[in-house]
Design an enzyme around this catalytic site. Structure first.
Site, short mmCIF file in Angstrom:
data_model
loop_
_atom_site.label_atom_id
_atom_site.label_comp_id
_atom_site.label_asym_id
_atom_site.label_seq_id
_atom_site.Cartn_x
_atom_site.Cartn_y
_atom_site.Cartn_z
CB CYS A 281 39.05 11.99 -13.11
SG CYS A 281 40.38 12.15 -14.30
CG ASN A 282 41.33 6.04 -12.13
OD1 ASN A 282 41.58 5.25 -11.25
ND2 ASN A 282 40.18 6.01 -12.80
CB THR A 283 44.02 11.41 -15.19
OG1 THR A 283 43.79 10.28 -16.02
CG2 THR A 283 45.22 12.19 -15.68
CG ASP B 206 36.12 12.25 -15.82
OD1 ASP B 206 37.35 12.28 -15.65
OD2 ASP B 206 35.59 11.54 -16.68
CB CYS C 12 40.82 5.44 -17.46
SG CYS C 12 39.96 6.77 -18.33
CB THR C 13 36.15 7.14 -14.42
OG1 THR C 13 36.55 8.39 -15.00
CG2 THR C 13 36.70 7.03 -13.01
CG HIS C 14 36.47 8.31 -20.22
ND1 HIS C 14 36.94 9.21 -19.29
CD2 HIS C 14 35.78 9.06 -21.14
CE1 HIS C 14 36.58 10.43 -19.64
NE2 HIS C 14 35.88 10.37 -20.75
CE1 TYR D 56 41.03 18.09 -17.24
CE2 TYR D 56 40.53 16.71 -15.33
CZ TYR D 56 40.39 17.91 -16.01
OH TYR D 56 39.62 18.91 -15.47
N GLY D 57 44.64 12.95 -19.62
CA GLY D 57 45.76 12.01 -19.67
C GLY D 57 46.96 12.51 -20.46
#
Ligand code: DGL
Length: 264
Positions: free
Chosen positions: A69-71, A7, A181-183, A38-39
């Site tokens: 990480c989805n992004t 991530d 988003c994993t955050h 990353y977004g």
């Protein structure tokens, strides 16, 4: 069995904790904080950087890689699979379960700007939520706030409320919010304080089940009594507080790996 995670920051730890509770193994976590968020990066950048980080994890002995990480998943997982021999598990917003329960009321995907504009997300919505009212809200500010909370235990409650207001979510009060988003699972308490009637959906459990199934199929089921070592790698140097936190998060070793990206 060695399982690698990638991530841009601490977000992937929200997935790692759930996977680690289900699958005993050695874990290697790569945090690309040199290039967070990353977004805000291009697809070309993320694809080439993820290839670099995957190669690093394979060098470190990873048998399986979780793109936590989805992004990175929406931009790069399809390009990684043909390049490497290890299986990749991606993380994508929970559109299918959200559509199954909240199609009538509609729901909103809260993710990074890159995930929100990705054709991957549009494809998931078209496939699993046709005809459902689905909104998207992109925020890098929430990524920054999750970092502050996890590393420094900062009180981010009013900053989260201000960002939700800026995104129009405080006014809309969606029935369900997909945490894409994993955050964002790290901000669940703050999000719930602002939106007490909203249901939050994330993918950590689904990923843990997927990793467990892959490990079992490979015949690599490891014993819970074996002693495991967990390695934390960051591309940007960590300060003293962060190093202490890495140990508190259950990692035995820390490495700084500072190789720059090859694409800007
Ligand atoms: N944690 C990441 C995700 O799931 C991205 C955060 C960032 O923008 O770097 O999308």
């Amino acid at each position: 069995m060695r399982i690698g995670f990638i991530d841009s920051g601490v977000g992937g730890l929200s997935i790692l904790t759930t996977v680690r509770a289900k699958v005993p193994a050695h874990y290697i976590y790569v945090m690309d904080n040199q290039y967070l968020p990353y977004g805000e990066k291009s697809e070309a950048f993320i694809q080439s950087r993820l290839a670099q980080l995957s190669a690093l994890l394979i060098e470190e002995g990873a048998d399986l890689i979780v793109i936590a990480c989805n992004t990175a998943t929406t931009q790069a997982v399809a390009s990684l699979r043909p390049q490497f021999d290890v299986p990749f598990v991606g993380t994508v917003p929970a559109i299918k379960p959200a559509a199954a329960q909240y199609c009538q009321s509609g729901f909103t995907v809260l993710a990074t700007p890159a995930t929100c504009r990705s054709s991957y997300l549009q494809g998931l919505i078209a496939e699993f939520a046709p005809g459902c009212p689905v909104g998207t809200a992109g925020s890098s500010e929430l990524v920054r706030l999750a970092e502050l909370k996890v590393w420094y235990q900062q009180d981010v409650c009013s900053a989260v409320a201000a960002e939700l207001s800026r995104l129009g979510l405080l006014q809309q009060r969606p029935a369900a919010l997909v945490l894409g988003c994993t955050h964002f699972p790290f901000l669940k308490a703050e999000l719930a304080a602002c939106l007490p009637d909203t249901v939050f959906l994330d993918t950590a459990e689904a990923i843990a089940r997927r990793v467990h199934a892959l490990v079992a199929v490979d015949g690599n089921v490891t014993s819970a009594s074996e002693e495991y070592r967990h390695l934390y790698i960051s591309s940007g140097a960590l300060d003293e507080r962060q190093r202490v936190r890495v140990a508190e998060l259950g990692f035995d070793q820390y490495q700084h790996w500072s190789k720059p990206a090859t694409t800007c």
